[in-house]
Design an enzyme around this catalytic site. Sequence first.
Site, PDB file in Angstrom:
ATOM      1  N   CYS A   2     -89.224 -12.870 -76.057  1.00  0.00           N
ATOM      2  CA  CYS A   2     -88.915 -13.417 -74.732  1.00  0.00           C
ATOM      3  C   CYS A   2     -90.191 -13.794 -73.977  1.00  0.00           C
ATOM      4  O   CYS A   2     -91.236 -13.172 -74.173  1.00  0.00           O
ATOM      5  CB  CYS A   2     -88.174 -12.401 -73.900  1.00  0.00           C
ATOM      6  SG  CYS A   2     -86.702 -11.748 -74.649  1.00  0.00           S
ATOM      7  N   ARG A  27     -93.260 -18.508 -78.860  1.00  0.00           N
ATOM      8  CA  ARG A  27     -92.992 -17.089 -79.107  1.00  0.00           C
ATOM      9  C   ARG A  27     -91.635 -16.882 -79.781  1.00  0.00           C
ATOM     10  O   ARG A  27     -91.378 -15.814 -80.315  1.00  0.00           O
ATOM     11  CB  ARG A  27     -93.018 -16.324 -77.787  1.00  0.00           C
ATOM     12  CG  ARG A  27     -94.382 -16.322 -77.126  1.00  0.00           C
ATOM     13  CD  ARG A  27     -94.296 -15.774 -75.739  1.00  0.00           C
ATOM     14  NE  ARG A  27     -93.961 -14.358 -75.734  1.00  0.00           N
ATOM     15  CZ  ARG A  27     -94.851 -13.387 -75.656  1.00  0.00           C
ATOM     16  NH1 ARG A  27     -96.119 -13.667 -75.592  1.00  0.00           N
ATOM     17  NH2 ARG A  27     -94.484 -12.132 -75.640  1.00  0.00           N
ATOM     18  N   GLU A 492     -99.648 -12.553 -99.241  1.00  0.00           N
ATOM     19  CA  GLU A 492     -99.695 -13.402 -98.056  1.00  0.00           C
ATOM     20  C   GLU A 492     -99.186 -14.807 -98.380  1.00  0.00           C
ATOM     21  O   GLU A 492     -98.513 -15.440 -97.564  1.00  0.00           O
ATOM     22  CB  GLU A 492    -101.128 -13.418 -97.489  1.00  0.00           C
ATOM     23  CG  GLU A 492    -101.408 -14.448 -96.419  1.00  0.00           C
ATOM     24  CD  GLU A 492    -100.502 -14.361 -95.198  1.00  0.00           C
ATOM     25  OE1 GLU A 492     -99.782 -13.368 -95.017  1.00  0.00           O
ATOM     26  OE2 GLU A 492    -100.499 -15.342 -94.421  1.00  0.00           O
ATOM     27  N   LYS A 496     -96.093 -16.575 -96.455  1.00  0.00           N
ATOM     28  CA  LYS A 496     -96.216 -17.845 -95.735  1.00  0.00           C
ATOM     29  C   LYS A 496     -95.144 -18.817 -96.197  1.00  0.00           C
ATOM     30  O   LYS A 496     -94.507 -19.489 -95.395  1.00  0.00           O
ATOM     31  CB  LYS A 496     -97.620 -18.410 -95.974  1.00  0.00           C
ATOM     32  CG  LYS A 496     -98.198 -19.200 -94.873  1.00  0.00           C
ATOM     33  CD  LYS A 496     -98.976 -18.429 -93.844  1.00  0.00           C
ATOM     34  CE  LYS A 496     -98.225 -17.346 -93.149  1.00  0.00           C
ATOM     35  NZ  LYS A 496     -99.075 -16.454 -92.375  1.00  0.00           N
ATOM     36  N   GLU A 499     -91.568 -17.669 -94.924  1.00  0.00           N
ATOM     37  CA  GLU A 499     -91.268 -17.711 -93.495  1.00  0.00           C
ATOM     38  C   GLU A 499     -91.113 -19.124 -92.948  1.00  0.00           C
ATOM     39  O   GLU A 499     -90.340 -19.322 -92.016  1.00  0.00           O
ATOM     40  CB  GLU A 499     -92.243 -16.873 -92.666  1.00  0.00           C
ATOM     41  CG  GLU A 499     -93.611 -17.437 -92.440  1.00  0.00           C
ATOM     42  CD  GLU A 499     -94.470 -16.542 -91.530  1.00  0.00           C
ATOM     43  OE1 GLU A 499     -93.985 -16.055 -90.513  1.00  0.00           O
ATOM     44  OE2 GLU A 499     -95.648 -16.371 -91.852  1.00  0.00           O
ATOM     45  N   HIS A 515     -93.170  -5.237-116.491  1.00  0.00           N
ATOM     46  CA  HIS A 515     -92.341  -4.050-116.250  1.00  0.00           C
ATOM     47  C   HIS A 515     -91.024  -4.404-115.562  1.00  0.00           C
ATOM     48  O   HIS A 515     -90.393  -3.528-114.973  1.00  0.00           O
ATOM     49  CB  HIS A 515     -93.130  -3.022-115.433  1.00  0.00           C
ATOM     50  CG  HIS A 515     -94.365  -2.568-116.144  1.00  0.00           C
ATOM     51  ND1 HIS A 515     -94.325  -1.696-117.209  1.00  0.00           N
ATOM     52  CD2 HIS A 515     -95.666  -2.928-115.995  1.00  0.00           C
ATOM     53  CE1 HIS A 515     -95.560  -1.508-117.662  1.00  0.00           C
ATOM     54  NE2 HIS A 515     -96.390  -2.254-116.938  1.00  0.00           N
TER      55      HIS A 515
HETATM   56  C1  AGP Z   1     -97.389 -14.235 -89.802  1.00  0.00           C
HETATM   57  O1  AGP Z   1     -97.307 -15.472 -90.384  1.00  0.00           O
HETATM   58  C2  AGP Z   1     -96.117 -13.696 -89.354  1.00  0.00           C
HETATM   59  N1  AGP Z   1     -95.488 -14.554 -88.437  1.00  0.00           N
HETATM   60  C3  AGP Z   1     -96.055 -12.228 -88.959  1.00  0.00           C
HETATM   61  O2  AGP Z   1     -95.956 -11.524 -90.143  1.00  0.00           O
HETATM   62  C4  AGP Z   1     -97.194 -11.629 -88.109  1.00  0.00           C
HETATM   63  O3  AGP Z   1     -98.373 -11.604 -88.840  1.00  0.00           O
HETATM   64  C5  AGP Z   1     -96.782 -10.228 -87.663  1.00  0.00           C
HETATM   65  O4  AGP Z   1     -95.624 -10.302 -86.889  1.00  0.00           O
HETATM   66  C6  AGP Z   1     -97.872  -9.496 -86.914  1.00  0.00           C
HETATM   67  O5  AGP Z   1     -98.219 -10.149 -85.742  1.00  0.00           O
HETATM   68  P1  AGP Z   1     -99.523  -9.754 -84.959  1.00  0.00           P
HETATM   69  O6  AGP Z   1    -100.685 -10.114 -85.835  1.00  0.00           O
HETATM   70  O7  AGP Z   1     -99.484 -10.543 -83.695  1.00  0.00           O
HETATM   71  O8  AGP Z   1     -99.463  -8.274 -84.719  1.00  0.00           O
END
Ligand code: AGP
Length: 617
Positions: A2, A27, A492, A496, A499, A515
């Site tokens: 929010c 956000r 990672e 990426k 997401e 395994h």
């Molecule tokens: C990253 O691509 C993600 N959107 C997410 O995993 C992010 O890294 C995670 O929510 C942590 O956020 P922060 O670094 O602001 O704590």
Amino acid sequence: MCGIVGYVGKRDAVPVLVEGLHRLEYRGYDSAGLAVVHRGRLAVTKTAGRVQDLRDKLKTNTKATLGIGHTRWATHGEPNEVNAHPHTDTAGRIAVVHNGIIENAEQLRAQLQGSGVRLVSDTDTEALAHMIAAELAAAEAGDGPAAPGDLEDAVIRTLRRVEGAYGLVVLDIKNPDQLVVARNGSPIVLGLGENEMFVASDVSALVRYTRQVIYLEDGEVAKIRATDYRTTTLAGQDASAKIPMTVDADDDDYELGPYQDYMRKEIHEQPDALRRALRGRLDDRFATARLGGINLDARELRSIRCVKFLGCGSAYYAGQMGATVIEELARIPADAEPASEFRYRSPVVDPDTLYVAVSQSGETIDTLMAVQELKRKGGQVMGAVNVVGSAIGRECGRGIFLHAGPEVAVASTKALTNMAVSFALLGLLLGRVRDLSAASGHRVVTGLRALPEQVNRILAAEEDIATIAGRFAHAEHMFFIGRVRGWPVAREGAQKLKEISYVHAEAYQAGELKHGPLALIAADMPSVVIVPSDDLVAKNISTIEQIKARGGPVIAVTSTDIPEGLADAVIRVPRAEPELEPILLNVPLQILAYHAAAKLGRDIDKPRNLAKSVTVE
Ligand code: AGP
């Protein structure tokens, strides 16, 4: 999650609020709304859609100099117009916007209903509007403890009955020169202008107007007017002695410029971001790193027996990269753990371990809670955060600022790169107070200095990587395979891709394939295999051969030579110092994910169901 904006001053509040809400869109949200005082009445406009829909819905003649706005990420009640903020009391006197979760909301709602209040939404926030109105009404009738007409007093009395987390802003049409704001666990920042004041949950909403800000602390309430503000605590103590901070960002940092989306812009900003992370931190004379913010002298650095990184999502994977480089350079045990698990498993906190809380936003609730758990148990904790003034940065009180600049896209790119390079600096520093030789230190310093230019070379190959992404984007599932240094990179990379493209991606350690997961290898299961230039090249090549032998397509991401024709596609990165290679190997995976998502027509900066900062559990 929010977002909150508020304004009091001489400008037309509506465009200021809408602009602020646009800035907060990154956000993540599902509905939006705003409330202003127009000709002595409350004018509330809400939508279950985007901020643009809200803008279209607003009446052009609604002029006001005081108002509040909100982008909502549903927690209590579905994302619809009624549940969108601001929420009001029955008479339409009070409007409230709120981030966070009120834990005793059910009880408060039941009490209100018991006293005859008709609640129109399913939210926890609506209860606050009715409670504040009731406090004011009681005071004005002379039978309440609050001072008549004193909004701040009514808010404080209400919040003393509230359990949970909040960042909130309250507007009262009978106090049309002020807003009352409060914070407990959810960020609130005041922007100080000339004869005008701004409120936001995030500085991005106010840097267009001012860079002078004050961060509220948990348990604080502020009454803000165009020309002044006053902060107190919920317990009624004066908390006004605050020195405004200058935000290290301006409006241009939030502009897209020639880019179509923020993720691509931020990928391309990495060479500059890296330069900022390294600036002033490389010590050629002693072949070490300078990290003044961690506040540890050589003796204290030597007494650290273990390093543990805590972060969520990509910040956790960056921590894994950090653990690897610290073990290599400093030869002390290091590991990473998801911060979201930490406090629930009653962790054993070791006083000789250095805990590093990793967070781009500095507001991730799970990471913040992990820090608080650590502090409660006497652990040594420092932050690695990007947003100066953020909750985690302040809670830790020391650490490494990432200096990546504002990151807007939900998918973290440049902040992650700067996390990884910051941990290499920490590894260098810890190594040089131990057994890392000056010659090795010089080698690492030189390697670090070369990184920005090497990233530039990877970015120059974007078109080729985009072509590869186009070839594989329609796969339903993908594997990302890595070994030792390549393992956090693989994790990672998978994160990426999933997401932003919604392609199901899983990371596996190369040695684990046999395994179990090898059973899934087939022509429709491409694997991205990370092959750094280290002494495991032969092993990684053999992994590729095993996948190929089972008909699985392979994209190799490598800094070394692999046999011609072995992989279906090869993405090359420049060769770096071996300990630093993960930083480079990660970059093409960002580009790969970006172009796969673009090919699939995804909303790259706002992936479904995700928010940039996760400020609720
Ligand atoms: C990253 O691509 C993600 N959107 C997410 O995993 C992010 O890294 C995670 O929510 C942590 O956020 P922060 O670094 O602001 O704590």
